[in-house]
Design a protein around this motif. Structure first.
Motif, short mmCIF file in Angstrom:
data_model
loop_
_atom_site.label_atom_id
_atom_site.label_comp_id
_atom_site.label_asym_id
_atom_site.label_seq_id
_atom_site.Cartn_x
_atom_site.Cartn_y
_atom_site.Cartn_z
N GLN A 148 35.77 37.12 23.47
CA GLN A 148 36.45 37.49 23.98
C GLN A 148 37.88 36.94 23.10
OE1 GLN A 148 36.98 37.54 28.53
NE2 GLN A 148 37.98 39.62 27.74
N HIS A 158 28.76 33.99 29.81
CA HIS A 158 29.91 34.57 29.75
C HIS A 158 29.46 35.82 28.93
CE1 HIS A 158 34.26 35.26 31.23
NE2 HIS A 158 34.36 36.12 31.52
N TRP A 196 44.54 34.52 34.43
CA TRP A 196 43.34 35.22 33.53
C TRP A 196 44.11 36.26 32.73
CZ3 TRP A 196 38.54 34.81 30.97
CH2 TRP A 196 38.15 36.04 30.07
N GLU A 249 39.16 42.68 25.86
CA GLU A 249 38.69 42.91 27.12
C GLU A 249 38.28 43.97 27.28
OE1 GLU A 249 39.72 42.17 29.45
OE2 GLU A 249 38.44 43.38 31.06
N TRP A 250 36.02 43.54 26.82
CA TRP A 250 34.80 44.31 26.87
C TRP A 250 35.35 45.52 26.31
CZ3 TRP A 250 32.09 40.32 26.85
CH2 TRP A 250 32.81 39.27 27.05
N GLU A 263 30.48 35.68 36.94
CA GLU A 263 30.86 37.32 37.36
C GLU A 263 29.00 37.64 37.15
OE1 GLU A 263 33.67 39.24 35.51
OE2 GLU A 263 35.45 38.76 37.10
N GLU A 319 39.17 32.84 37.56
CA GLU A 319 40.26 33.69 37.74
C GLU A 319 41.36 34.71 38.17
OE1 GLU A 319 37.98 37.06 34.79
OE2 GLU A 319 36.56 35.04 34.43
N TYR A 355 41.47 39.84 41.57
CA TYR A 355 41.83 40.65 41.27
C TYR A 355 42.41 41.87 42.17
CZ TYR A 355 39.86 39.03 37.11
OH TYR A 355 40.24 37.96 35.39
N TRP A 405 44.02 48.92 38.69
CA TRP A 405 43.45 48.21 40.38
C TRP A 405 44.77 47.57 40.27
CZ3 TRP A 405 41.14 43.58 36.91
CH2 TRP A 405 39.98 44.00 35.84
O1 LIG Z 1 38.43 42.07 33.67
C1 LIG Z 1 39.53 40.57 33.37
C2 LIG Z 1 37.99 39.51 33.29
N1 LIG Z 1 38.26 39.68 34.74
N2 LIG Z 1 36.38 38.91 34.65
C3 LIG Z 1 35.78 38.55 33.23
C4 LIG Z 1 36.26 38.36 32.07
O2 LIG Z 1 35.69 38.47 30.93
C5 LIG Z 1 37.62 39.79 31.99
O3 LIG Z 1 38.26 39.65 30.48
#
Ligand SMILES: OC[C@H]1NNC[C@@H](O)[C@@H]1O
Ligand SMILES: [Ca+2]
Length: 444
Positions: free
Chosen positions: A20, A121, A396, A403-404, A166, A350, A294, A323
């Motif tokens: 990221q 990750h 975070w 952001e993926w 995660e 996070e 979150y 969210w």
């Molecule tokens: O969506 C926010 C974050 N959530 N947890 C994993 C992280 O890689 C994400 O950016």
């Protein structure tokens, strides 16, 4: 002035992840990861954005560490890109890749910032994906060897180690829903991946116990969220219980109790038949639990939903991710995990929010992010008061990043990253969080 004081030695940090923020995806011998392949696949990410450059943290890390120091951080959570260490996932070590993390750890130590290193990750070497990826148990063996290599190289300078970030997201979004790399939509595959990720975790913890660094600690980071029924109806309560088993307990139970939770037959039958020996490996004791929090989930009975569970759309105060801002959920979650699983220590690895940040005259005023962090920290403080062994908080994220599947369209950072120049600009929340870290207290 009223304030909430945190225990002496509490860790105040920020979190990032290799794919990221680093960029430099071809530099110094780095191999391809499944996220390189996925983000370059048309249609997978927002506007086809990729992590090729990201925040160029690979080159700008000295400046980023300087920002952390000025913010008064005493900790920093980052992840190592497996393909920098083993470009093909296994085989000869790429020393130049290892050297980058040695430089990063040196820079952090130079500013008295404790490194918290996440081994995985999500950026699996593509070469291993081509051998089945997490569907192949061998990948877990290679993961333990990769972990061992890092223990040897950095063990005496990294106090906190995290095996996986995660695993639920990596398994389910990556293999059942297809929204993440490697992009499969195969539920039985996803359940095999759950089991193989847990085995990989256990094997890496055992390697740590056998000849890892003595004084350091190792744990795992799970994305957890309280699940609440939409109404008091029995059917909604059952839906909430099932959602809790499928998201939270699917990992908490094997790691802390050595057994999977009861699951519906279809879900259960998709899990490989775990032997008692495997469950022993998986439940090798950890030193701490990392919690990524979150928001909460609100569910209802829904015949059209997955396993009869329907997600109730979040309402009220929402972040850019849609969210619900729900600070109470952090308290409820920490209390539940403490009472039911008794981790020796807990870190919030996070917690954060994306808002529609705008830069005007070089300033970014983000009052909603300040309110978000203040409210969640006040619940964390209450949890400590209720006996939860919470030892630190990592926001975070340090800076806006990839952001993926959303690309760079969601800004979670305390530092605003200017598109193009990649200049880092402190948001007002960065100055607020710096005061909290320096005072070890939250002003109310
Ligand atoms: O969506 C926010 C974050 N959530 N947890 C994993 C992280 O890689 C994400 O950016
Ligand atoms: Ca055991």
């Amino acid at each position: 002035m009223a304030e909430l004081r945190f225990p002496d030695g509490f860790l105040w940090g920020t979190a990032t992840a290799s794919y990221q923020v680093e960029g430099a995806v071809r530099e110094d011998g780095r191999g391809e990861s499944i996220w390189d392949r996925f983000s370059h696949t048309p249609g997978k990410t927002f506007e086809g954005q990729t992590g090729d450059v990201a925040c160029d943290h690979y080159h700008r890390y000295p400046e980023d560490v300087e920002h952390m120091a000025r913010m008064g951080m005493n900790a920093y959570r980052f992840s190592v890109a497996w393909p920098r260490i083993f470009p093909e996932g296994k085989g000869p070590v790429n020393q130049k890749g290892l050297d980058f993390y040695r430089r990063l750890v040196d820079a952090l130590q130079g500013r008295h910032i404790q490194p918290c290193l996440t081994l995985y990750h999500w950026d699996l070497p593509q070469a291993l994906q081509e051998k089945g990826g997490w569907d192949n148990r061998d990948t877990g063996r290679y993961f333990a060897e990769y972990a061992h290599t890092l223990y040897q190289a950095l063990g005496d300078r990294v106090p906190l180690w995290i095996t996986l970030n995660e695993p639920w997201v990596a398994a389910i979004l990556g293999h059942a829903f297809g929204q993440h790399a490697p992009g499969f939509g195969d539920f039985p595959l996803a359940m095999r991946v759950v089991h193989h990720l847990l085995l990989a975790h256990g094997w890496a913890v055992e390697a740590f116990r056998h000849d890892g660094p003595r004084r350091a600690q190792i744990g795992i980071t799970l994305n957890l969220s309280p699940v609440e029924p939409a109404t008091g109806k029995e059917a909604d309560g059952q839906a909430a219980d099932l959602a809790d088993r499928f998201t939270n307990r699917l990992f908490l139970d094997p790691i802390f109790r050595g057994a999977y939770p009861e699951l519906p037959d279809l879900m259960r039958s998709a899990l490989p038949q775990a032997t008692p020996e495997e469950m022993e490996r998986i439940s090798t004791p950890v030193d701490f639990l990392g919690v990524n929090y979150y928001t909460r989930q609100v569910v209802e009975a829904d015949p059209q939903g997955l396993y009869g569970v329907g997600m109730v759309p979040a309402r009220g105060d929402l972040t850019e991710m849609g969210w619900e801002v729900y600070p109470q959920g952090l308290y409820d979650l920490l209390i539940r995990v403490h009472r039911e699983y008794h981790p020796q220590a807990v870190y919030v690895t996070e917690n954060g929010a994306a808002f529609a940040d705008e830069i005007q005259d070089g300033e970014v005023d983000d009052p909603r992010r300040i309110a978000y962090v203040r409210e969640h920290l006040s619940r964390a403080h209450a949890a400590i008061g209720a006996g939860v062994p919470l030892k630190g908080y990592f926001y975070w994220s340090l800076m806006d990043n990839f952001e993926w599947a959303f690309g760079y369209s969601k800004r979670f950072g305390l530092l605003y990253v200017v598109p193009g120049s990649l200049e880092r600009v402190w948001k007002r929340s960065a100055r607020w969080y710096a005061q909290v870290a320096q005072a070890n207290a939250v002003p109310l």
